[in-house]
Design a protein around this motif. Structure first.
Motif, mmCIF file in Angstrom:
data_model
loop_
_atom_site.group_PDB
_atom_site.id
_atom_site.type_symbol
_atom_site.label_atom_id
_atom_site.label_comp_id
_atom_site.label_asym_id
_atom_site.label_seq_id
_atom_site.Cartn_x
_atom_site.Cartn_y
_atom_site.Cartn_z
ATOM 1 N N ILE A 14 0.708 -1.247 0.046
ATOM 2 C CA ILE A 14 -0.008 0.030 0.058
ATOM 3 C C ILE A 14 0.987 1.236 0.235
ATOM 4 N N ILE A 15 0.560 2.176 -0.848
ATOM 5 C CA ILE A 15 1.331 3.424 -0.963
ATOM 6 C C ILE A 15 0.469 4.279 -0.187
ATOM 7 N N VAL A 16 1.333 5.081 0.800
ATOM 8 C CA VAL A 16 0.906 5.836 1.761
ATOM 9 C C VAL A 16 1.069 7.274 1.402
ATOM 10 N N ASP A 17 0.225 8.374 1.230
ATOM 11 C CA ASP A 17 0.774 9.735 0.679
ATOM 12 C C ASP A 17 1.571 10.208 1.705
ATOM 13 N N ALA A 18 2.664 10.752 1.285
ATOM 14 C CA ALA A 18 3.817 11.389 1.869
ATOM 15 C C ALA A 18 3.345 12.526 2.995
ATOM 16 N N HIS A 19 2.163 13.330 2.364
ATOM 17 C CA HIS A 19 1.700 14.182 3.279
ATOM 18 C C HIS A 19 0.438 13.729 4.526
ATOM 19 N N GLU A 20 0.316 12.579 4.148
ATOM 20 C CA GLU A 20 -0.778 12.045 5.221
ATOM 21 C C GLU A 20 0.051 12.269 6.563
ATOM 22 N N ARG A 21 -0.902 12.908 7.555
ATOM 23 C CA ARG A 21 -0.686 12.732 8.999
ATOM 24 C C ARG A 21 -1.195 11.690 9.734
ATOM 25 N N TYR A 22 -0.682 11.153 10.532
ATOM 26 C CA TYR A 22 -1.105 9.890 11.525
ATOM 27 C C TYR A 22 -1.704 8.913 10.864
ATOM 28 N N ALA A 23 -0.711 8.502 9.892
ATOM 29 C CA ALA A 23 -1.311 7.417 8.862
ATOM 30 C C ALA A 23 -1.592 6.274 9.374
ATOM 31 N N TYR A 24 -2.223 5.549 8.549
ATOM 32 C CA TYR A 24 -2.448 4.185 9.148
ATOM 33 C C TYR A 24 -1.135 3.255 8.702
ATOM 34 N N SER A 25 -0.907 2.308 9.783
ATOM 35 C CA SER A 25 0.343 1.493 9.710
ATOM 36 C C SER A 25 0.095 0.151 9.220
ATOM 37 N N PHE A 26 -1.264 -0.408 9.210
ATOM 38 C CA PHE A 26 -1.620 -1.562 8.633
ATOM 39 C C PHE A 26 -0.895 -2.708 9.437
ATOM 40 N N THR A 27 -0.431 -2.794 10.699
ATOM 41 C CA THR A 27 0.260 -3.650 11.450
ATOM 42 C C THR A 27 -0.810 -4.895 11.759
ATOM 43 N N GLN A 28 -1.958 -4.804 11.672
ATOM 44 C CA GLN A 28 -2.803 -5.841 12.054
ATOM 45 C C GLN A 28 -3.365 -6.550 10.603
ATOM 46 N N GLN A 29 -2.781 -5.827 9.399
ATOM 47 C CA GLN A 29 -3.137 -6.560 8.175
ATOM 48 C C GLN A 29 -1.896 -7.178 7.648
ATOM 49 N N ARG A 30 -2.047 -7.886 6.565
ATOM 50 C CA ARG A 30 -1.218 -8.638 5.753
ATOM 51 C C ARG A 30 -0.776 -7.826 4.635
ATOM 52 N N ALA A 31 0.009 -6.633 5.123
ATOM 53 C CA ALA A 31 0.260 -5.563 4.035
ATOM 54 C C ALA A 31 1.591 -4.690 4.425
ATOM 55 N N CYS A 32 2.300 -4.347 3.556
ATOM 56 C CA CYS A 32 3.317 -3.272 3.683
ATOM 57 C C CYS A 32 3.078 -1.985 2.976
ATOM 58 N N THR A 33 3.859 -0.998 3.635
ATOM 59 C CA THR A 33 3.500 0.503 3.277
ATOM 60 C C THR A 33 4.913 1.034 2.785
ATOM 61 N N THR A 34 4.787 1.820 1.728
ATOM 62 C CA THR A 34 5.817 2.591 1.373
ATOM 63 C C THR A 34 5.045 4.119 1.304
ATOM 64 N N LYS A 35 6.031 5.349 1.561
ATOM 65 C CA LYS A 35 5.607 6.641 1.420
ATOM 66 C C LYS A 35 6.035 7.251 0.398
ATOM 67 N N GLN A 36 4.843 7.979 -0.512
ATOM 68 C CA GLN A 36 5.187 8.734 -1.735
ATOM 69 C C GLN A 36 4.073 9.587 -1.906
ATOM 70 N N ALA A 37 4.499 10.807 -2.622
ATOM 71 C CA ALA A 37 3.321 11.862 -2.803
ATOM 72 C C ALA A 37 2.470 11.184 -3.883
ATOM 73 N N LEU A 38 1.093 11.180 -3.483
ATOM 74 C CA LEU A 38 0.182 10.620 -4.368
ATOM 75 C C LEU A 38 -0.732 11.857 -5.055
ATOM 76 N N PRO A 39 -1.197 11.640 -6.218
ATOM 77 C CA PRO A 39 -1.970 12.800 -7.145
ATOM 78 C C PRO A 39 -2.983 12.981 -6.485
ATOM 79 N N CYS A 40 -3.804 11.836 -5.744
ATOM 80 C CA CYS A 40 -5.056 11.972 -5.343
ATOM 81 C C CYS A 40 -5.452 10.655 -4.344
#
Length: 321
Positions: free
Chosen positions: A128-154
């Motif tokens: 899952i790509i997390v918007d770089a500007h997202e404050r208090y973002a979901y970590s998805f630690t309880q789900q089978r997912a990994c995250t990367t931070k990057q600026a998203l257009p929407c």
């Protein structure tokens, strides 16, 4: 059809009323009050034989609806106010209990739902790509997912396939929802989301909370949400009730969208190209350049940007090192 309420002849009882419900097979009830006005009314089932021969009737309530549905009886009185209630039969501490409640007295508690740790749509590890500007973002630690931070257009959370964003979710608290809706920002955000193959807005609260705001009238909030949903029908607005459930819903939605879009060539045509990450600047730090500049006799401020001229001179002297 009437709901008949009489005084309980047993003066030692803590339940001073008897309630006779006009449904065959439903027991007589001892009750603490004649209607659930400010709190739920506790009742206790008793045999019909407890109804006195010369009952002192307290109230007769004409009913429009009195139907049993499973463990509850829905009651609608033939009057304009305080007309809806429900009698619920349940078990607690090993004994039968009955509660008479109304929409005003029924408590709305947050669900104690355990988040499933199973795969979403068969994907073992969703990226899952997390918007770089997202404050208090979901970590998805309880789900089978990994995250990367990057600026998203929407959106705030997205998934990509073959270098293209195929689905995105915009996260809102109730306060942020109302603020962005009344200012018009949410309309532009939903227009961007609607251009994707799949997108949604998830709210970390209940619909009722949005309608009970002190800053926006219930009418304006309801009308605004309805207008947005009609204008952008491809972008559902989902009330997930809690942050924990909103995080789980986002995970499941993005996984399902990834599977669906990756198998649909037509859907991929509207996917956004994933913006390239900004290159990480390599080279000396500002403190290193300042130290060198001062040693060479140049005047530099303790803070702020370093002039291009000094950087070029630093680079020219160190290019062979």
């Amino acid at each position: 059809m009437e709901l008949v309420i009489a005084k309980n002849p047993d003066t030692d009882s803590s339940l001073p009323y008897l309630v006779r419900i006009p449904i065959a097979g439903v027991p007589l009830l001892r009750a603490r009050d004649v209607w659930p006005r400010t709190s739920a009314v506790y009742c206790h089932p008793v045999p019909d034989s407890e109804w006195p021969d010369n009952a002192e009737i307290v109230e007769r309530i004409e009913l429009r609806v009195c139907e049993r549905r499973g463990a509850a009886i829905d009651i609608v009185a033939n009057r304009s106010r305080e007309n809806r209630s429900q009698i619920v039969f349940t078990t607690a501490r090993g004994r039968d209990m009955v509660f008479w409640q109304s929409p005003r007295t029924r408590t709305q508690s947050k669900p104690k739902t355990a988040v499933s740790r199973s795969k979403a749509s068969g994907i073992s590890d969703l990226e899952i790509i997390v918007d770089a500007h997202e404050r208090y973002a979901y970590s998805f630690t309880q789900q089978r997912a990994c995250t990367t931070k990057q600026a998203l257009p929407c959106g705030d959370y997205a998934v990509a396939y073959e270098g293209k964003i195929v689905a995105s979710v915009e996260r809102k608290t109730s306060a942020d929802l109302l603020s962005s809706m009344t200012s018009g920002r949410l309309r532009y955000a939903m227009a961007d989301l609607a251009a994707l193959p799949r997108a949604a807005v998830v709210i970390e609260d209940q619909y009722s909370t949005v309608l009970s705001s002190k800053f926006v009238t219930a009418k304006d909030a309801a009308d605004g949400l309805a207008e947005l949903q009609v204008r952008y029908p491809s972008v559902p607005i989902v009330f997930a009730q809690t942050r924990k459930l909103a995080e789980e819903w986002t995970f499941r939605y993005l996984a399902a969208a990834m599977v669906w879009v990756s198998e649909d060539a037509d859907a991929m045509k509207s996917a956004f190209a994933l913006p390239s990450k900004k290159p990480v600047r390599s080279g000396p730090s500002n403190s290193e350049v300042r130290t060198w500049a001062r040693a060479q006799g140049y005047a530099v401020a303790d803070r702020g940007a370093i002039s291009r001229e000094i950087r070029e001179k630093f680079d020219a002297e160190h290019e062979d090192r």
